[in-house]
Design an enzyme around this catalytic site. Structure first.
Site, PDB file in Angstrom:
ATOM      1  N   LYS A  59       0.844  -1.206   0.000  1.00  0.00           N
ATOM      2  CA  LYS A  59       0.000   0.000   0.000  1.00  0.00           C
ATOM      3  C   LYS A  59       0.878   1.255   0.000  1.00  0.00           C
ATOM      4  CE  LYS A  59      -0.366  -0.395   5.017  1.00  0.00           C
ATOM      5  NZ  LYS A  59      -1.151  -0.961   6.113  1.00  0.00           N
ATOM      6  N   ARG A 158     -11.246  -0.701  14.366  1.00  0.00           N
ATOM      7  CA  ARG A 158     -11.191  -0.003  13.077  1.00  0.00           C
ATOM      8  C   ARG A 158     -12.162  -0.740  12.174  1.00  0.00           C
ATOM      9  NH1 ARG A 158      -5.368   1.046  10.241  1.00  0.00           N
ATOM     10  NH2 ARG A 158      -5.577  -1.166   9.796  1.00  0.00           N
ATOM     11  N   TYR A 291      16.353  30.204   7.256  1.00  0.00           N
ATOM     12  CA  TYR A 291      15.224  30.967   7.797  1.00  0.00           C
ATOM     13  C   TYR A 291      15.312  31.099   9.314  1.00  0.00           C
ATOM     14  CZ  TYR A 291      12.840  30.487   3.293  1.00  0.00           C
ATOM     15  OH  TYR A 291      12.502  30.543   1.975  1.00  0.00           O
TER      16      TYR A 291
HETATM   17  C1  PLP Z   1      -0.384  -1.925   6.724  1.00  0.00           C
HETATM   18  C2  PLP Z   1      -0.959  -3.204   7.152  1.00  0.00           C
HETATM   19  C3  PLP Z   1      -0.156  -4.317   7.372  1.00  0.00           C
HETATM   20  C4  PLP Z   1       1.374  -4.270   7.309  1.00  0.00           C
HETATM   21  O1  PLP Z   1       1.874  -3.726   8.521  1.00  0.00           O
HETATM   22  P1  PLP Z   1       3.451  -3.661   8.806  1.00  0.00           P
HETATM   23  O2  PLP Z   1       3.498  -3.271  10.251  1.00  0.00           O
HETATM   24  O3  PLP Z   1       4.024  -2.612   7.940  1.00  0.00           O
HETATM   25  O4  PLP Z   1       4.017  -5.006   8.568  1.00  0.00           O
HETATM   26  C5  PLP Z   1      -0.780  -5.522   7.668  1.00  0.00           C
HETATM   27  N1  PLP Z   1      -2.125  -5.603   7.752  1.00  0.00           N
HETATM   28  C6  PLP Z   1      -2.937  -4.541   7.580  1.00  0.00           C
HETATM   29  C7  PLP Z   1      -4.400  -4.701   7.695  1.00  0.00           C
HETATM   30  C8  PLP Z   1      -2.384  -3.305   7.281  1.00  0.00           C
HETATM   31  O5  PLP Z   1      -3.184  -2.249   7.115  1.00  0.00           O
END
Ligand code: PLP
Length: 399
Positions: A59, A158, A291
């Site tokens: 993702k 969630r 800055y």
């Molecule tokens: C992002 C995500 C993962 C991966 O998590 P990591 O901690 O990066 O390994 C796994 N399952 C779900 C549902 C996620 O949203």
């Protein structure tokens, strides 16, 4: 005379004009090592219980690494499925020719989007009977089965069916003829916490809740439904969280989310953030830099101006807190990080010139700077650092 000589053999009419002519390694860029991703996936798979599969979580454009490249190398390393957050991310992977099963981890809740998901052979995550019904209707319309994963909430609050109600609802779901349940899963909220092996920890409570649920629905291992719970932290924490599949993100990119990872775990960072020195100047003692003039030179100082800033995704609140590497040596960043540039103290170095490449993240010689270091300094987590890098930084695959 000199000018004429310099111009000899240079064809001005063929002088590059277009965006595509710009060298991606001319300003600031991200190098992605396909090999590192592939070996990380192999390494992680070697730690799994027998027959446990690995879903590569790609993702947010593969945690900023380029989802297409990550997917290809994760598959080479033995990933059997891919996880994305959005419909668009899934479609992108399909358009780039990825054939493996893809699970959308976010919630798709409109009929329109579920149809698009079905037509692109993407599996949605389902958290309600209402969504199940829509999928069943879509399957029925096409005379096919709509493949999906059911999610239950074991403590994250969630997405997911409520655990207490799921047992009853599952009976109903099983009667839907035009869906194919490919998986039942849940998500851990706290597996990276140090006490996660303690029976009273959130993680162990979530695991117990999940196992109790599977027992209550008389889950039959022969149904070909994959059970999955662990993210990277859960996977590395304990084998009793592995089940049929693990969903790994961060660890595949080369960083362990656990404070004390297993000693013989070898992960290689897949991302290198590099930048060119765009300008060099020497300032006297007592001169203000950047800055707000928050940094004042305490001696005659040689500064390199690097062409990268917070508009590229380097957090501004890292100003004055980070170092960059060149030729196995660290140099301190000084003054406020600006939108497009930052200054580095290179006093005493004669080897750094305009056009020299410096490393912000990754290794050079035996020196390494990791997103985990940046996260600690800026009070966030490495996940956020990785997915903050903007499209202004070209992604260059290096091996
Ligand atoms: C992002 C995500 C993962 C991966 O998590 P990591 O901690 O990066 O390994 C796994 N399952 C779900 C549902 C996620 O949203």
């Amino acid at each position: 005379m000199q000018i004429r000589q310099a111009n000899q053999g240079f064809n001005f009419d063929k002088y590059p004009t277009f965006e595509k002519d710009i060298d991606p390694q001319q300003r600031a860029w991200i190098e992605v090592s396909g090999k590192a991703l592939e070996t990380n996936v192999r390494e992680l798979r070697s730690k799994l219980i027998k027959n446990c599969k690995l879903m590569a979580v790609v993702k947010a454009d593969g945690y900023g690494h380029d989802a297409k490249v990550v997917s290809e190398y994760a598959i080479k390393g033995g990933a059997s499925e891919l996880g994305v957050a959005t419909l668009k991310e899934g479609i992108r992977l399909r358009s780039s020719g990825i054939k493996k099963p893809i699970l959308i981890l976010g919630n798709i809740y409109t009929k329109r989007d579920l149809i698009i998901s079905f037509k692109n052979d993407l599996m949605p995550t389902i958290s309600s009977i209402r969504e199940c019904l829509i999928c069943n209707n879509i399957g029925k319309h096409y005379g096919l089965k709509f493949s999906l994963h059911l999610k239950v909430d074991t403590g994250m609050s969630r997405l997911g069916f409520e655990c207490n109600k799921f047992v009853q609802q599952f009976e109903k779901i099983k009667s839907f003829e035009n869906i194919s349940i490919e998986g039942i899963y849940s998500h851990l909220s706290s597996a990276d916490e140090h006490n996660s092996l303690d029976p009273k920890s959130n993680t162990q409570q979530q695991r117990q809740k999940f196992q109790e649920l599977l027992r209550q629905i008389n889950f039959d291992k022969n149904q070909n439904i994959k059970i999955h719970l662990a993210n990277s932290a859960g996977m590395l924490l304990n084998k009793d969280l592995h089940f049929d599949m693990v969903r790994v993100g961060l660890s595949m990119y080369g960083y362990s989310p656990l404070e004390k990872p297993e000693k013989n775990l070898s992960l290689k960072p897949a991302l290198f953030l590099k930048v060119k020195v765009a300008f060099i100047r020497i300032i006297d003692k007592g001169v203000r830099v950047s800055y707000g003039g928050k940094f004042v030179s305490s001696r005659k100082t040689k500064l390199a101006v690097l062409s990268i800033g917070y508009a590229d995704g380097v957090p501004r609140n890292l100003s004055g807190k980070i170092k960059v590497i060149h030729n196995n040596k660290f140099y301190s960043q000084v003054g406020s990080i600006t939108m497009d540039q930052m200054m580095v103290d290179i006093t005493g170095s004669n080897e750094i010139k305009i056009g020299t490449t410096m490393v912000l993240l990754g290794s050079d010689g035996d020196k390494t700077i990791s997103p985990v270091n940046w996260a600690k300094e800026s009070n966030t987590i490495p996940w956020e650092i990785l997915c903050s890098f903007k499209n202004r930084l070209p992604r260059v695959q290096v091996d």
